[in-house]
Scaffold this active site. Structure first.
Site, PDB file in Angstrom:
ATOM      1  N   VAL A 109      -6.172   6.000   1.181  1.00 12.02           N
ATOM      2  CA  VAL A 109      -5.162   7.026   0.880  1.00 12.02           C
ATOM      3  C   VAL A 109      -5.749   8.121  -0.007  1.00 12.02           C
ATOM      4  O   VAL A 109      -5.029   8.983  -0.486  1.00 12.02           O
ATOM      5  CB  VAL A 109      -3.936   6.367   0.181  1.00 12.02           C
ATOM      6  CG1 VAL A 109      -3.265   5.365   1.117  1.00 12.02           C
ATOM      7  CG2 VAL A 109      -4.335   5.680  -1.121  1.00 12.02           C
ATOM      8  N   ASP A 110      -7.101   8.100  -0.175  1.00 10.80           N
ATOM      9  CA  ASP A 110      -7.742   8.990  -1.162  1.00 10.80           C
ATOM     10  C   ASP A 110      -8.118  10.361  -0.609  1.00 10.80           C
ATOM     11  O   ASP A 110      -8.551  11.237  -1.354  1.00 10.80           O
ATOM     12  CB  ASP A 110      -8.984   8.295  -1.782  1.00 10.80           C
ATOM     13  CG  ASP A 110     -10.027   7.879  -0.734  1.00 10.80           C
ATOM     14  OD1 ASP A 110     -10.699   6.859  -0.937  1.00 10.80           O
ATOM     15  OD2 ASP A 110     -10.159   8.577   0.305  1.00 10.80           O
ATOM     16  N   HIS A 125      -2.146   4.233   6.172  1.00 12.50           N
ATOM     17  CA  HIS A 125      -1.365   3.810   5.013  1.00 12.50           C
ATOM     18  C   HIS A 125      -0.882   4.963   4.156  1.00 12.50           C
ATOM     19  O   HIS A 125      -0.512   4.762   3.008  1.00 12.50           O
ATOM     20  CB  HIS A 125      -2.196   2.835   4.157  1.00 12.50           C
ATOM     21  CG  HIS A 125      -2.519   1.558   4.874  1.00 12.50           C
ATOM     22  ND1 HIS A 125      -3.585   0.764   4.535  1.00 12.50           N
ATOM     23  CD2 HIS A 125      -1.927   0.953   5.936  1.00 12.50           C
ATOM     24  CE1 HIS A 125      -3.630  -0.303   5.329  1.00 12.50           C
ATOM     25  NE2 HIS A 125      -2.634  -0.196   6.201  1.00 12.50           N
ATOM     26  N   CYS A 156      16.750  18.010  -3.791  1.00 13.19           N
ATOM     27  CA  CYS A 156      18.010  17.279  -4.055  1.00 13.19           C
ATOM     28  C   CYS A 156      17.988  16.520  -5.373  1.00 13.19           C
ATOM     29  O   CYS A 156      18.914  15.773  -5.676  1.00 13.19           O
ATOM     30  CB  CYS A 156      18.298  16.311  -2.903  1.00 13.19           C
ATOM     31  SG  CYS A 156      17.256  14.824  -2.949  1.00 13.19           S
ATOM     32  N   GLY A 193     -16.533  -0.815   5.270  1.00 12.59           N
ATOM     33  CA  GLY A 193     -15.972  -1.012   3.931  1.00 12.59           C
ATOM     34  C   GLY A 193     -14.581  -1.587   3.898  1.00 12.59           C
ATOM     35  O   GLY A 193     -13.745  -1.142   3.099  1.00 12.59           O
ATOM     36  N   THR A 194     -14.317  -2.592   4.764  1.00 11.43           N
ATOM     37  CA  THR A 194     -13.015  -3.246   4.658  1.00 11.43           C
ATOM     38  C   THR A 194     -13.201  -4.763   4.668  1.00 11.43           C
ATOM     39  O   THR A 194     -14.034  -5.301   5.375  1.00 11.43           O
ATOM     40  CB  THR A 194     -12.054  -2.825   5.781  1.00 11.43           C
ATOM     41  OG1 THR A 194     -10.785  -3.438   5.565  1.00 11.43           O
ATOM     42  CG2 THR A 194     -12.568  -3.197   7.163  1.00 11.43           C
TER      43      THR A 194
HETATM   44  C1  BV8 Z   1       3.551  -4.907   7.530  1.00 15.04           C
HETATM   45  C2  BV8 Z   1      -1.445   1.375   0.472  1.00 15.04           C
HETATM   46  C3  BV8 Z   1       5.508  -5.692   8.438  1.00 15.04           C
HETATM   47  C4  BV8 Z   1      -1.292   0.988  -0.943  1.00 15.04           C
HETATM   48  C5  BV8 Z   1      -1.995  -0.640   1.577  1.00 15.04           C
HETATM   49  C6  BV8 Z   1       2.517 -12.383   3.749  1.00 15.04           C
HETATM   50  C7  BV8 Z   1       3.527 -11.813   2.991  1.00 15.04           C
HETATM   51  C8  BV8 Z   1       3.863 -10.467   3.112  1.00 15.04           C
HETATM   52  C9  BV8 Z   1       3.181  -9.655   4.015  1.00 15.04           C
HETATM   53  C10 BV8 Z   1       2.177 -10.239   4.738  1.00 15.04           C
HETATM   54  C11 BV8 Z   1       1.840 -11.574   4.618  1.00 15.04           C
HETATM   55  N1  BV8 Z   1       0.819 -11.823   5.470  1.00 15.04           N
HETATM   56  C12 BV8 Z   1       0.496 -10.686   6.114  1.00 15.04           C
HETATM   57  C13 BV8 Z   1       1.333  -9.740   5.689  1.00 15.04           C
HETATM   58  C14 BV8 Z   1       1.335  -8.385   6.126  1.00 15.04           C
HETATM   59  C15 BV8 Z   1       0.672  -7.514   5.057  1.00 15.04           C
HETATM   60  C16 BV8 Z   1      -0.740  -7.995   4.827  1.00 15.04           C
HETATM   61  O1  BV8 Z   1      -1.595  -7.804   5.675  1.00 15.04           O
HETATM   62  N2  BV8 Z   1      -0.988  -8.648   3.671  1.00 15.04           N
HETATM   63  C17 BV8 Z   1      -2.315  -9.177   3.407  1.00 15.04           C
HETATM   64  C18 BV8 Z   1      -2.702  -8.874   1.953  1.00 15.04           C
HETATM   65  C19 BV8 Z   1      -2.292 -10.657   3.694  1.00 15.04           C
HETATM   66  N3  BV8 Z   1       0.682  -6.216   5.650  1.00 15.04           N
HETATM   67  C20 BV8 Z   1       1.705  -5.406   5.382  1.00 15.04           C
HETATM   68  O2  BV8 Z   1       2.599  -5.645   4.598  1.00 15.04           O
HETATM   69  C21 BV8 Z   1       1.709  -4.135   6.219  1.00 15.04           C
HETATM   70  N4  BV8 Z   1       3.011  -3.959   6.763  1.00 15.04           N
HETATM   71  O3  BV8 Z   1       2.978  -5.905   7.882  1.00 15.04           O
HETATM   72  O4  BV8 Z   1       4.826  -4.627   7.824  1.00 15.04           O
HETATM   73  C22 BV8 Z   1       6.713  -5.133   9.013  1.00 15.04           C
HETATM   74  C23 BV8 Z   1       6.900  -5.251  10.376  1.00 15.04           C
HETATM   75  C24 BV8 Z   1       8.047  -4.764  10.905  1.00 15.04           C
HETATM   76  C25 BV8 Z   1       9.002  -4.145  10.075  1.00 15.04           C
HETATM   77  C26 BV8 Z   1       8.777  -4.010   8.700  1.00 15.04           C
HETATM   78  C27 BV8 Z   1       7.625  -4.506   8.163  1.00 15.04           C
HETATM   79  C28 BV8 Z   1       1.425  -2.937   5.341  1.00 15.04           C
HETATM   80  C29 BV8 Z   1       0.005  -3.019   4.851  1.00 15.04           C
HETATM   81  C30 BV8 Z   1      -0.325  -1.747   4.087  1.00 15.04           C
HETATM   82  C31 BV8 Z   1      -0.305  -2.026   2.620  1.00 15.04           C
HETATM   83  N5  BV8 Z   1      -0.772  -0.830   1.906  1.00 15.04           N
HETATM   84  N6  BV8 Z   1      -2.404   0.482   1.008  1.00 15.04           N
HETATM   85  C32 BV8 Z   1      -2.192   1.867  -1.755  1.00 15.04           C
HETATM   86  O5  BV8 Z   1      -3.338   2.115  -1.327  1.00 15.04           O
HETATM   87  O6  BV8 Z   1      -1.723   2.282  -2.829  1.00 15.04           O
HETATM   88  S1  BV8 Z   1      -3.142  -1.798   1.950  1.00 15.04           S
HETATM   89  C33 BV8 Z   1      -4.482  -1.654   0.951  1.00 15.04           C
HETATM   90  O7  BV8 Z   1      -5.365  -2.695   1.424  1.00 15.04           O
HETATM   91  C34 BV8 Z   1      -5.282  -0.381   1.091  1.00 15.04           C
HETATM   92  O8  BV8 Z   1      -4.832   0.494   2.089  1.00 15.04           O
HETATM   93  C35 BV8 Z   1      -6.660  -0.941   1.463  1.00 15.04           C
HETATM   94  O9  BV8 Z   1      -7.418  -0.038   2.137  1.00 15.04           O
HETATM   95  C36 BV8 Z   1      -6.233  -2.044   2.324  1.00 15.04           C
HETATM   96  C37 BV8 Z   1      -7.205  -3.008   2.853  1.00 15.04           C
HETATM   97  O10 BV8 Z   1      -8.067  -3.351   1.835  1.00 15.04           O
HETATM   98  P1  BV8 Z   1      -9.569  -2.838   2.014  1.00 15.04           P
HETATM   99  O11 BV8 Z   1      -9.560  -1.382   2.330  1.00 15.04           O
HETATM  100  O12 BV8 Z   1     -10.246  -3.716   2.995  1.00 15.04           O
HETATM  101  O13 BV8 Z   1     -10.115  -2.997   0.570  1.00 15.04           O
HETATM  102  P2  BV8 Z   1     -10.665  -4.346  -0.075  1.00 15.04           P
HETATM  103  O14 BV8 Z   1     -10.818  -4.115  -1.529  1.00 15.04           O
HETATM  104  O15 BV8 Z   1      -9.865  -5.502   0.422  1.00 15.04           O
HETATM  105  O16 BV8 Z   1     -12.110  -4.505   0.583  1.00 15.04           O
HETATM  106  C38 BV8 Z   1     -13.109  -3.572   0.269  1.00 15.04           C
HETATM  107  C39 BV8 Z   1     -14.301  -3.960   1.099  1.00 15.04           C
HETATM  108  O17 BV8 Z   1     -15.328  -3.025   0.845  1.00 15.04           O
HETATM  109  C40 BV8 Z   1     -14.859  -5.334   0.745  1.00 15.04           C
HETATM  110  O18 BV8 Z   1     -15.125  -6.027   1.949  1.00 15.04           O
HETATM  111  C41 BV8 Z   1     -16.161  -5.020   0.006  1.00 15.04           C
HETATM  112  O19 BV8 Z   1     -17.169  -5.973   0.298  1.00 15.04           O
HETATM  113  C42 BV8 Z   1     -16.539  -3.696   0.613  1.00 15.04           C
HETATM  114  N7  BV8 Z   1     -17.335  -2.826  -0.237  1.00 15.04           N
HETATM  115  C43 BV8 Z   1     -17.278  -2.674  -1.584  1.00 15.04           C
HETATM  116  N8  BV8 Z   1     -18.192  -1.746  -1.955  1.00 15.04           N
HETATM  117  C44 BV8 Z   1     -18.803  -1.296  -0.828  1.00 15.04           C
HETATM  118  C45 BV8 Z   1     -18.260  -1.982   0.265  1.00 15.04           C
HETATM  119  N9  BV8 Z   1     -18.657  -1.777   1.534  1.00 15.04           N
HETATM  120  C46 BV8 Z   1     -19.631  -0.855   1.729  1.00 15.04           C
HETATM  121  N10 BV8 Z   1     -20.204  -0.153   0.726  1.00 15.04           N
HETATM  122  C47 BV8 Z   1     -19.816  -0.344  -0.546  1.00 15.04           C
HETATM  123  N11 BV8 Z   1     -20.417   0.351  -1.536  1.00 15.04           N
END
Ligand code: BV8
Length: 255
Positions: A109-110, A125, A156, A193-194
């Site tokens: 989102v950046d 997102h 509003c 990077g995810t």
């Molecule tokens: C939905 C906005 C349903 C926020 C984000 C149980 C309970 C409740 C929900 C769920 C559940 N199980 C599954 C779910 C669904 C849930 C989900 O997936 N949860 C996960 C945590 C289990 N998903 C949702 O809720 C989604 N909506 O399912 O709706 C629905 C259906 C019908 C009707 C109504 C509803 C919504 C998901 C969106 C959430 N919002 N972001 C904000 O940013 O402020 S998600 C958030 O996580 C960010 O967007 C982020 O990008 C995203 C994923 O994380 P990553 O980007 O992968 O970041 P992370 O830190 O995890 O990993 C970084 C990686 O980079 C690592 O691998 C690391 O090794 C690597 N790295 C680090 N440095 C480097 C590098 N790689 C390369 N170079 C480097 N230098």
């Protein structure tokens, strides 16, 4: 200095790209890490000192909108100070090399992809720049200017929220469908990077493979998606991806 295996995978990644006609990319927080933007899961579930569900969920916002705005205003201020890194630049360069056949799907989102020059960007997102009124639903681009502690709508006077998809919220459907379309029709699907744990975004990786794309993963470390990847590049993407571009240009006989 890369190991022999790592160099071989960089060369392989460049080769699949050089032989492709359509490319889709999925990025996550890791692509912005070298720009100084904290990732989500590096701090075992705490994110800038907060539990993710307290600051990135509608329930959390309902419970304490002031805390959520404090969190998002801090992230807006941080992102206002950072700049794209060589991984973002690589993706913008790659898009120039695949005119009209390149889609960048991001979980981030950046806005750093757009700042680096990427044009066809699908923000699954939402965006830190935009707000949405909780009453009249007006969406406004606020850029990264500082907002009030509890910003209100100019139309509003309703309380604003970040125009960001929180956990438990549905993704913007048109953007999601465009992302699925790009994923199933690409020849190479590059994942950068995810951690591949957030759905439905992470599901695009397996979808790409099922649809017959070559999947290339570039991440600091292997992830749950690594078994699906045909080629894995592990290390900082800002260091790895420019090496892929160098090899790609050699293969294409470009200067
Ligand atoms: C939905 C906005 C349903 C926020 C984000 C149980 C309970 C409740 C929900 C769920 C559940 N199980 C599954 C779910 C669904 C849930 C989900 O997936 N949860 C996960 C945590 C289990 N998903 C949702 O809720 C989604 N909506 O399912 O709706 C629905 C259906 C019908 C009707 C109504 C509803 C919504 C998901 C969106 C959430 N919002 N972001 C904000 O940013 O402020 S998600 C958030 O996580 C960010 O967007 C982020 O990008 C995203 C994923 O994380 P990553 O980007 O992968 O970041 P992370 O830190 O995890 O990993 C970084 C990686 O980079 C690592 O691998 C690391 O090794 C690597 N790295 C680090 N440095 C480097 C590098 N790689 C390369 N170079 C480097 N230098």
């Amino acid at each position: 200095m890369e190991t022999a295996e790592s160099q071989r995978n960089i060369d392989l990644a460049a080769e699949v790209l050089a032989n492709a006609s359509t490319v889709a990319v999925l990025t996550g927080a890791g692509v912005s890490a070298e720009s100084g933007v904290p990732t989500f899961r590096a701090s075992d579930g705490l994110w800038e000192g907060h539990r993710i569900e307290d600051v990135a969920s509608p329930e959390g916002f309902g419970r304490n909108p002031g805390l959520v705005w404090q969190f998002y205003n801090a992230r807006r201020a941080n992102v206002a100070k950072v700049k794209p890194n060589p991984a973002h630049t690589f993706l913008a360069q790659l898009e120039d090399l695949f005119p009209k056949a390149f889609t960048l799907v991001t979980q981030n989102v950046d806005g750093l992809h757009q700042l680096a020059g990427s044009r066809n960007v699908l923000e699954l997102h939402g965006s830190l720049r935009r707000t949405r009124c909780t009453v009249c639903e007006e969406v406004r681009d606020q850029f990264l200017d500082p907002l009030a502690e509890m910003p209100t709508c100019v139309l509003c006077e309703g309380l604003l929220r970040p125009d960001i998809v929180w956990f438990g919220e549905i993704l913007p459907q048109e953007i999601w469908l465009d992302a699925v379309e790009a994923t199933i029709s690409c020849e190479v699907f590059l994942v950068v990077g995810t951690s591949a744990v957030v759905h439905p975004a992470a599901g695009l990786i397996e979808l790409a493979q099922t649809a017959g794309a070559k999947v290339v993963e570039a991440n600091l470390t292997p992830t749950v998606a690594s078994d699906v990847a045909d080629i894995g590049l592990y290390g900082p993407s800002g260091q790895l991806l420019p090496q892929v571009m160098k090899r790609f240009r050699e293969l294409k006989g470009m200067a």
